[in-house]
Design a protein around this motif. Sequence first.
Motif, PDB file in Angstrom:
ATOM      1  N   LYS A  55       0.363  -0.829  -0.125  1.00 24.83           N
ATOM      2  CA  LYS A  55      -0.332  -0.052   0.061  1.00 24.83           C
ATOM      3  C   LYS A  55       0.690   1.047  -0.744  1.00 24.83           C
ATOM      4  CE  LYS A  55      -4.410  -1.738   1.957  1.00 24.83           C
ATOM      5  NZ  LYS A  55      -4.624  -1.897   3.917  1.00 24.83           N
ATOM      6  N   ILE A  56       2.143   1.277   0.650  1.00 26.02           N
ATOM      7  CA  ILE A  56       2.672   2.442   1.027  1.00 26.02           C
ATOM      8  C   ILE A  56       3.505   2.140  -1.121  1.00 26.02           C
ATOM      9  CG2 ILE A  56       4.981   3.248   1.852  1.00 26.02           C
ATOM     10  CD1 ILE A  56       4.062   1.835   4.444  1.00 26.02           C
ATOM     11  N   ARG A  57       3.980   1.333  -1.425  1.00 22.24           N
ATOM     12  CA  ARG A  57       4.338   1.472  -2.186  1.00 22.24           C
ATOM     13  C   ARG A  57       3.587   2.712  -3.010  1.00 22.24           C
ATOM     14  NH1 ARG A  57       7.580  -3.032  -0.702  1.00 22.24           N
ATOM     15  NH2 ARG A  57       5.929  -4.201  -1.763  1.00 22.24           N
ATOM     16  N   PHE A  58       2.890   1.892  -4.136  1.00 23.65           N
ATOM     17  CA  PHE A  58       1.425   2.229  -4.287  1.00 23.65           C
ATOM     18  C   PHE A  58       1.267   3.566  -4.171  1.00 23.65           C
ATOM     19  CE2 PHE A  58      -3.586   2.817  -4.278  1.00 23.65           C
ATOM     20  CZ  PHE A  58      -3.621   2.849  -6.048  1.00 23.65           C
ATOM     21  N   ALA A  59       0.695   4.429  -2.953  1.00 27.58           N
ATOM     22  CA  ALA A  59       0.740   5.215  -2.616  1.00 27.58           C
ATOM     23  C   ALA A  59       2.182   6.487  -2.754  1.00 27.58           C
ATOM     24  CB  ALA A  59       0.637   6.066  -1.513  1.00 27.58           C
ATOM     25  N   VAL A  60       3.310   5.611  -2.807  1.00 26.98           N
ATOM     26  CA  VAL A  60       4.115   6.695  -3.317  1.00 26.98           C
ATOM     27  C   VAL A  60       3.963   7.326  -5.484  1.00 26.98           C
ATOM     28  CG1 VAL A  60       6.825   6.559  -3.834  1.00 26.98           C
ATOM     29  CG2 VAL A  60       5.390   5.935  -1.455  1.00 26.98           C
ATOM     30  N   ILE A  61       4.113   5.995  -5.229  1.00 28.90           N
ATOM     31  CA  ILE A  61       3.816   5.772  -6.673  1.00 28.90           C
ATOM     32  C   ILE A  61       3.070   6.899  -7.436  1.00 28.90           C
ATOM     33  CG2 ILE A  61       3.134   4.690  -9.369  1.00 28.90           C
ATOM     34  CD1 ILE A  61       4.438   2.380  -7.591  1.00 28.90           C
ATOM     35  N   ALA A  62       1.612   6.650  -6.899  1.00 28.09           N
ATOM     36  CA  ALA A  62       0.593   7.520  -7.603  1.00 28.09           C
ATOM     37  C   ALA A  62       0.826   8.961  -7.044  1.00 28.09           C
ATOM     38  CB  ALA A  62      -0.971   7.201  -6.285  1.00 28.09           C
ATOM     39  N   ILE A  63       1.221   9.585  -5.693  1.00 29.93           N
ATOM     40  CA  ILE A  63       1.364  10.753  -5.727  1.00 29.93           C
ATOM     41  C   ILE A  63       2.220  11.088  -6.333  1.00 29.93           C
ATOM     42  CG2 ILE A  63       2.634  11.986  -3.221  1.00 29.93           C
ATOM     43  CD1 ILE A  63       0.974  10.423  -1.299  1.00 29.93           C
ATOM     44  N   GLU A  64       3.315  10.525  -6.729  1.00 34.39           N
ATOM     45  CA  GLU A  64       4.216  11.200  -7.704  1.00 34.39           C
ATOM     46  C   GLU A  64       3.506  11.244  -8.779  1.00 34.39           C
ATOM     47  OE1 GLU A  64       7.657   8.388  -7.961  1.00 34.39           O
ATOM     48  OE2 GLU A  64       8.287   8.803  -5.594  1.00 34.39           O
ATOM     49  N   ALA A  65       2.438   9.949 -10.051  1.00 39.33           N
ATOM     50  CA  ALA A  65       2.061  10.341 -10.902  1.00 39.33           C
ATOM     51  C   ALA A  65       1.295  11.595 -10.677  1.00 39.33           C
ATOM     52  CB  ALA A  65       1.405   9.550 -11.462  1.00 39.33           C
ATOM     53  N   ALA A  66       0.656  11.758  -9.470  1.00 43.16           N
ATOM     54  CA  ALA A  66      -0.359  12.872  -9.381  1.00 43.16           C
ATOM     55  C   ALA A  66       0.477  14.332  -9.831  1.00 43.16           C
ATOM     56  CB  ALA A  66      -1.658  12.278  -8.600  1.00 43.16           C
ATOM     57  N   ALA A  67       1.503  14.078  -8.798  1.00 44.28           N
ATOM     58  CA  ALA A  67       2.504  15.252  -8.842  1.00 44.28           C
ATOM     59  C   ALA A  67       2.784  16.370  -9.788  1.00 44.28           C
ATOM     60  CB  ALA A  67       3.306  15.486  -7.382  1.00 44.28           C
ATOM     61  N   LYS A  68       3.261  14.605 -10.934  1.00 49.33           N
ATOM     62  CA  LYS A  68       3.641  15.198 -11.999  1.00 49.33           C
ATOM     63  C   LYS A  68       3.030  16.109 -13.336  1.00 49.33           C
ATOM     64  CE  LYS A  68       6.499  13.189 -15.511  1.00 49.33           C
ATOM     65  NZ  LYS A  68       7.236  11.855 -16.068  1.00 49.33           N
ATOM     66  N   LYS A  69       1.135  14.948 -13.263  1.00 53.40           N
ATOM     67  CA  LYS A  69       0.451  15.822 -14.001  1.00 53.40           C
ATOM     68  C   LYS A  69       0.394  16.876 -13.810  1.00 53.40           C
ATOM     69  CE  LYS A  69      -1.957  11.324 -15.635  1.00 53.40           C
ATOM     70  NZ  LYS A  69      -2.963  11.922 -16.041  1.00 53.40           N
ATOM     71  N   LEU A  70       0.267  17.398 -12.284  1.00 50.78           N
ATOM     72  CA  LEU A  70       0.072  18.644 -11.738  1.00 50.78           C
ATOM     73  C   LEU A  70       1.057  19.721 -12.220  1.00 50.78           C
ATOM     74  CD1 LEU A  70      -2.418  17.936  -8.787  1.00 50.78           C
ATOM     75  CD2 LEU A  70      -2.987  19.171 -11.233  1.00 50.78           C
ATOM     76  N   GLY A  71       1.797  19.068 -12.277  1.00 44.88           N
ATOM     77  CA  GLY A  71       3.096  20.444 -12.303  1.00 44.88           C
ATOM     78  C   GLY A  71       3.974  20.438 -11.085  1.00 44.88           C
ATOM     79  N   ILE A  72       3.645  19.512 -10.128  1.00 48.45           N
ATOM     80  CA  ILE A  72       4.321  20.598  -8.668  1.00 48.45           C
ATOM     81  C   ILE A  72       5.590  19.363  -8.030  1.00 48.45           C
ATOM     82  CG2 ILE A  72       1.550  22.245  -7.585  1.00 48.45           C
ATOM     83  CD1 ILE A  72       0.921  19.923  -6.588  1.00 48.45           C
ATOM     84  N   SER A  73       5.358  19.215  -6.717  1.00 48.90           N
ATOM     85  CA  SER A  73       6.441  18.868  -6.297  1.00 48.90           C
ATOM     86  C   SER A  73       5.662  17.439  -5.419  1.00 48.90           C
ATOM     87  CB  SER A  73       7.201  18.698  -5.141  1.00 48.90           C
ATOM     88  OG  SER A  73       6.463  19.630  -4.285  1.00 48.90           O
ATOM     89  N   PRO A  74       6.138  16.725  -5.784  1.00 48.97           N
ATOM     90  CA  PRO A  74       5.007  15.129  -5.027  1.00 48.97           C
ATOM     91  C   PRO A  74       5.097  15.401  -3.398  1.00 48.97           C
ATOM     92  CG  PRO A  74       7.408  14.219  -6.205  1.00 48.97           C
ATOM     93  CD  PRO A  74       7.002  15.758  -6.344  1.00 48.97           C
ATOM     94  N   SER A  75       6.178  16.749  -2.940  1.00 51.41           N
ATOM     95  CA  SER A  75       6.262  16.769  -1.370  1.00 51.41           C
ATOM     96  C   SER A  75       4.595  17.895  -0.954  1.00 51.41           C
ATOM     97  CB  SER A  75       7.345  16.842  -0.665  1.00 51.41           C
ATOM     98  OG  SER A  75       7.659  17.921  -1.564  1.00 51.41           O
ATOM     99  N   THR A  76       4.367  19.008  -1.986  1.00 59.06           N
ATOM    100  CA  THR A  76       3.871  19.890  -2.329  1.00 59.06           C
ATOM    101  C   THR A  76       2.753  18.707  -2.308  1.00 59.06           C
ATOM    102  OG1 THR A  76       4.871  21.652  -3.302  1.00 59.06           O
ATOM    103  CG2 THR A  76       2.594  21.274  -3.228  1.00 59.06           C
ATOM    104  N   PHE A  77       2.089  18.088  -3.233  1.00 56.88           N
ATOM    105  CA  PHE A  77       0.581  17.352  -3.641  1.00 56.88           C
ATOM    106  C   PHE A  77       0.903  17.025  -1.778  1.00 56.88           C
ATOM    107  CE2 PHE A  77      -1.586  13.608  -4.937  1.00 56.88           C
ATOM    108  CZ  PHE A  77      -2.799  14.610  -5.566  1.00 56.88           C
ATOM    109  N   CYS A  78       1.260  15.470  -1.682  1.00 52.92           N
ATOM    110  CA  CYS A  78       1.182  14.686  -0.055  1.00 52.92           C
ATOM    111  C   CYS A  78       0.793  15.654   0.690  1.00 52.92           C
ATOM    112  CB  CYS A  78       2.750  13.961  -0.147  1.00 52.92           C
ATOM    113  SG  CYS A  78       2.022  12.816   1.216  1.00 52.92           S
ATOM    114  N   ALA A  79       1.224  17.387   0.946  1.00 50.92           N
ATOM    115  CA  ALA A  79       1.145  18.013   1.853  1.00 50.92           C
ATOM    116  C   ALA A  79      -0.655  17.869   1.739  1.00 50.92           C
ATOM    117  CB  ALA A  79       1.677  19.064   1.973  1.00 50.92           C
TER     118      ALA A  79
END
Length: 82
Positions: free
Chosen positions: A12-36
Amino acid sequence: MEIYSDTIDDRKIRFAVIAIEAAAKKLGISPSTFCARLDHYDLIEKRLFKYYDTLHTQSQSYVADDIIETLRNYERREGGKE
């Protein structure tokens, strides 16, 4: 000595990391910003972990779009970011 762990929680954690990175990339923001932003509404737990069984069978793009849409819906209700 166990070097690699493959429990359901690890997956689940690996899945969440991949999802967050992919979503952040689509939005053009950093994964840490999206995660927050997700953390503000507890969406990692409420969406990515809770619906892991269904979501992990979908494409990376689908999951990224799903979590972006979910976050935007929460933010709209709060009158926050778009």
